[in-house]
Write an enzyme that holds these catalytic residues in place. Structure first.
Site, mmCIF file in Angstrom:
data_model
loop_
_atom_site.group_PDB
_atom_site.id
_atom_site.type_symbol
_atom_site.label_atom_id
_atom_site.label_comp_id
_atom_site.label_asym_id
_atom_site.label_seq_id
_atom_site.Cartn_x
_atom_site.Cartn_y
_atom_site.Cartn_z
ATOM 1 N N LYS A 140 0.860 -1.184 0.000
ATOM 2 C CA LYS A 140 0.000 0.000 0.000
ATOM 3 C C LYS A 140 0.890 1.227 0.000
ATOM 4 O O LYS A 140 2.046 1.155 0.427
ATOM 5 C CB LYS A 140 -0.887 0.000 1.253
ATOM 6 C CG LYS A 140 -2.086 0.903 1.172
ATOM 7 C CD LYS A 140 -3.254 0.261 0.452
ATOM 8 C CE LYS A 140 -4.376 1.243 0.234
ATOM 9 N NZ LYS A 140 -5.577 0.599 -0.345
ATOM 10 N N ASP A 180 -6.933 4.557 -4.612
ATOM 11 C CA ASP A 180 -7.622 4.407 -3.321
ATOM 12 C C ASP A 180 -8.232 5.785 -3.054
ATOM 13 O O ASP A 180 -8.438 6.555 -4.014
ATOM 14 C CB ASP A 180 -6.631 3.971 -2.205
ATOM 15 C CG ASP A 180 -7.334 3.574 -0.908
ATOM 16 O OD1 ASP A 180 -7.946 2.501 -0.875
ATOM 17 O OD2 ASP A 180 -7.296 4.346 0.071
HETATM 18 P P1 NDP Z 1 -13.159 7.892 -2.574
HETATM 19 O O1 NDP Z 1 -12.115 8.903 -2.362
HETATM 20 O O2 NDP Z 1 -13.721 7.687 -3.933
HETATM 21 O O3 NDP Z 1 -14.410 8.181 -1.592
HETATM 22 C C1 NDP Z 1 -14.261 8.248 -0.224
HETATM 23 C C2 NDP Z 1 -15.588 8.722 0.373
HETATM 24 O O4 NDP Z 1 -15.506 8.653 1.786
HETATM 25 C C3 NDP Z 1 -15.923 10.152 0.029
HETATM 26 O O5 NDP Z 1 -17.307 10.312 -0.057
HETATM 27 C C4 NDP Z 1 -15.356 10.904 1.235
HETATM 28 O O6 NDP Z 1 -15.959 12.167 1.462
HETATM 29 C C5 NDP Z 1 -15.711 9.953 2.336
HETATM 30 N N1 NDP Z 1 -14.827 10.160 3.488
HETATM 31 C C6 NDP Z 1 -13.474 10.210 3.519
HETATM 32 N N2 NDP Z 1 -13.022 10.428 4.751
HETATM 33 C C7 NDP Z 1 -14.114 10.505 5.522
HETATM 34 C C8 NDP Z 1 -14.317 10.723 6.903
HETATM 35 N N3 NDP Z 1 -13.285 10.900 7.742
HETATM 36 N N4 NDP Z 1 -15.598 10.742 7.358
HETATM 37 C C9 NDP Z 1 -16.640 10.559 6.520
HETATM 38 N N5 NDP Z 1 -16.505 10.349 5.198
HETATM 39 C C10 NDP Z 1 -15.257 10.331 4.710
HETATM 40 O O7 NDP Z 1 -12.564 6.532 -1.990
HETATM 41 P P2 NDP Z 1 -12.995 5.044 -2.313
HETATM 42 O O8 NDP Z 1 -14.467 4.981 -2.457
HETATM 43 O O9 NDP Z 1 -12.132 4.536 -3.366
HETATM 44 O O10 NDP Z 1 -12.549 4.315 -0.956
HETATM 45 C C11 NDP Z 1 -13.400 4.237 0.178
HETATM 46 C C12 NDP Z 1 -12.904 3.150 1.108
HETATM 47 O O11 NDP Z 1 -12.885 1.896 0.408
HETATM 48 C C13 NDP Z 1 -11.482 3.322 1.645
HETATM 49 O O12 NDP Z 1 -11.405 2.771 2.942
HETATM 50 C C14 NDP Z 1 -10.644 2.493 0.689
HETATM 51 O O13 NDP Z 1 -9.433 2.086 1.261
HETATM 52 C C15 NDP Z 1 -11.592 1.318 0.476
HETATM 53 N N6 NDP Z 1 -11.325 0.543 -0.724
HETATM 54 C C16 NDP Z 1 -11.339 1.124 -1.964
HETATM 55 C C17 NDP Z 1 -11.117 0.361 -3.089
HETATM 56 C C18 NDP Z 1 -11.238 0.929 -4.457
HETATM 57 O O14 NDP Z 1 -11.177 0.144 -5.421
HETATM 58 N N7 NDP Z 1 -11.420 2.210 -4.635
HETATM 59 C C19 NDP Z 1 -10.772 -1.073 -2.980
HETATM 60 C C20 NDP Z 1 -10.885 -1.608 -1.645
HETATM 61 C C21 NDP Z 1 -11.115 -0.802 -0.567
HETATM 62 P P3 NDP Z 1 -15.196 13.523 1.014
HETATM 63 O O15 NDP Z 1 -15.409 13.587 -0.475
HETATM 64 O O16 NDP Z 1 -15.868 14.567 1.779
HETATM 65 O O17 NDP Z 1 -13.755 13.351 1.388
#
Ligand code: NDP
Length: 460
Positions: A140, A180
């Site tokens: 990572k 990510d």
């Molecule tokens: P994105 O950046 O696309 O989206 C993240 C979302 O979570 C946004 O809506 C963001 O809001 C919100 N967010 C971030 N921090 C916080 C917080 N502290 N409190 C509340 N909401 C928050 O990321 P992904 O969707 O790609 O990833 C989301 C999760 O899934 C992570 O844990 C990642 O590690 C995991 N993951 C992702 C994969 C992928 O293929 N993308 C694969 C496997 C796991 P805002 O826009 O306001 O920041």
């Protein structure tokens, strides 16, 4: 008797003591790495049954080897903003374990990134990747860079500077990063361009999550969210249930959340709430995914905008309260430690049936205990959200073949992989006398393959 109430045998107590001792040793060395210690504790707790039945792992001291990353790279990332001012961020790549294949795992750009976060994500990635059945190790990376409010040119300059150092540590057969939080197609594109420029060669398989024109895979964008729902489908099937008419809550409104919502809605569920880091929206009659996609993907705006075009919905500016809404299925899909013990109790009180982790480690140890004590079906991240990295591995396979598969081919593979992950986790939980405990099942199924391979390869 619930999943947690078990009589502890003498052999079991001996292993628990061994795990506690090991944990204390790790804690003494890296006391400040809170998230890494949390992930380590979860792992050690769930591996007790396999250490009771198989003494070799302890004799070979496999855990002590596994818990220490093979390599950690930290580096300076200087970049210049649109006003000519120089900034410096810190970049990371944790190459944790390469027993099963080249290191594989995403890059996160977020101000909360530090070594502890990188190490916890890389550690859990090892077992997730193992569960996919694909030939990939665990890693990572990322940087404490905040992409919010940055111009396109600033993002490009940051990505180029980041890759100017990272390039020497990665390659299609060495380490293959992906996206990510804060890293999507655009960022992957800028990093790929810089890698190509520096190398003077076209190594399509060096990054995944690429654009379709240059080696990206159809279905990769949707894979984590869709995979999450395919996994929950299997959980529901076990209780002769499906998504029809189920009420779903999804935290976050990013890549994982949006495609989880999309597939859940397609299967007949009603998604009543989702969030971003500022707050959440709620509509008891179901949210419009089209509006959420417009706000998040086209406009890059805040979720609070939703109520402007949907006055029937409500907006609340404390995202953590989203778990007080009654639902059948809760899908935390934003970030780590979103559901604490109090939120878990609230979900249980309101009748939740399934909780599945779309995000990485969104539930605290105490929250997971609440779910298990109350016999809530609980899907841990390393199994539930493995669809993303599984599809990344399919992208690597296509790059090696110099072929592109159809979206149907990719989706069929993804569904198969998620079903297999579920049945492997379930089988392991039964085999090790923790039926229904998928945390134990996922960690054991993921761990045994890596540990056995390390022994076979004579890494020890
Ligand atoms: P994105 O950046 O696309 O989206 C993240 C979302 O979570 C946004 O809506 C963001 O809001 C919100 N967010 C971030 N921090 C916080 C917080 N502290 N409190 C509340 N909401 C928050 O990321 P992904 O969707 O790609 O990833 C989301 C999760 O899934 C992570 O844990 C990642 O590690 C995991 N993951 C992702 C994969 C992928 O293929 N993308 C694969 C496997 C796991 P805002 O826009 O306001 O920041």
């Amino acid at each position: 008797m619930t999943q947690l109430e078990r009589v502890v045998s003498k052999e079991e107590q001996e292993v628990i003591d061994y795990m506690d001792e090991l944990y204390e040793k790790i804690k003494a060395r890296d006391a400040h790495e809170v998230e890494f210690l949390q992930a380590t504790k979860m792992l050690l707790n769930s591996l007790v049954p396999v250490f009771v039945k198989n003494r070799t792992y302890r004799e070979k001291n496999i855990l002590e080897q596994l818990i220490e990353p093979e390599r950690i790279i930290t580096f300076r990332v200087p970049w210049i903003d649109d006003n000519g001012k120089t900034h410096v961020n810190r970049g990371y790549r944790v190459q944790f374990n390469s027993a099963l294949g080249p290191y594989k795992g995403g890059l996160r750009f977020h101000p909360s990134v530090n070594l502890s976060v990188m190490k916890f994500l890389a550690l859990t990635q090892i077992f997730k990747n193992s569960l996919t059945g694909q030939p990939i190790g665990g890693g990572k990376g990322g940087a404490d860079f905040d992409p919010k409010g940055k111009s396109d040119n600033e993002i490009m300059r940051f990505c180029q500077s980041f890759m100017t150092e990272l390039y020497r540590h990665i390659g299609p057969d060495i380490d293959v990063p992906a996206g990510d939080i804060g890293v999507g197609k655009r960022e992957v594109g800028y990093m790929f361009g810089q890698y190509k420029r520096i190398q003077g060669a076209y190594h399509a398989g060096v990054l995944t999550g690429k654009g379709l024109n240059y080696g990206g895979s159809l279905g990769r964008t949707e894979a984590t969210g869709y995979g999450t729902i395919y996994f929950v489908q299997e959980m529901l099937k076990d209780r002769r249930e499906d998504f029809k008419n189920k009420t779903v809550i999804t935290s976050g409104s990013g890549n994982v959340a949006i495609y989880a919502m999309e597939k859940a809605i397609k299967l007949g569920a009603k998604v009543v709430a989702c969030s971003d880091s500022s707050g959440y929206v709620y509509d008891r009659n179901g949210l419009s995914l089209q509006t959420i996609k417009r706000i998040k993907f086209s406009e890059g705006a805040r979720i609070s905008e939703y109520v402007k075009t949907h006055p029937e919905a409500e907006y609340f500016d404390d995202g953590s309260k989203i778990w007080s809404i009654p639902c059948d299925i809760a899908l935390p899909c934003a970030t780590q430690n979103e559901i604490d013990e109090a939120s878990a109790k609230m979900l249980v009180k309101n009748g939740v049936q399934v909780v599945a982790e779309g995000a990485n480690m969104p539930c605290s140890i105490e929250a997971i205990d609440v779910f298990l004590e109350n016999d809530i079906m609980f899907g841990p991240a390393q199994a539930v959200n493995a669809g993303g990295v599984a599809c990344s591995s399919l992208e690597m396979a296509q790059n090696s073949q110099r072929l592109s598969w159809t979206v149907e081919q990719v989706d069929e593979q993804l569904q198969k992989i998620m079903k297999t992950i579920y049945s492997n986790c379930k089988r392991a939980s039964n085999k090790y006398d923790h039926p229904g405990n998928l945390v134990v099942g996922a960690n054991i199924a993921g761990f045994t393959k890596v540990a056995d391979t390390m022994i076979e390869q004579g890494v020890i």
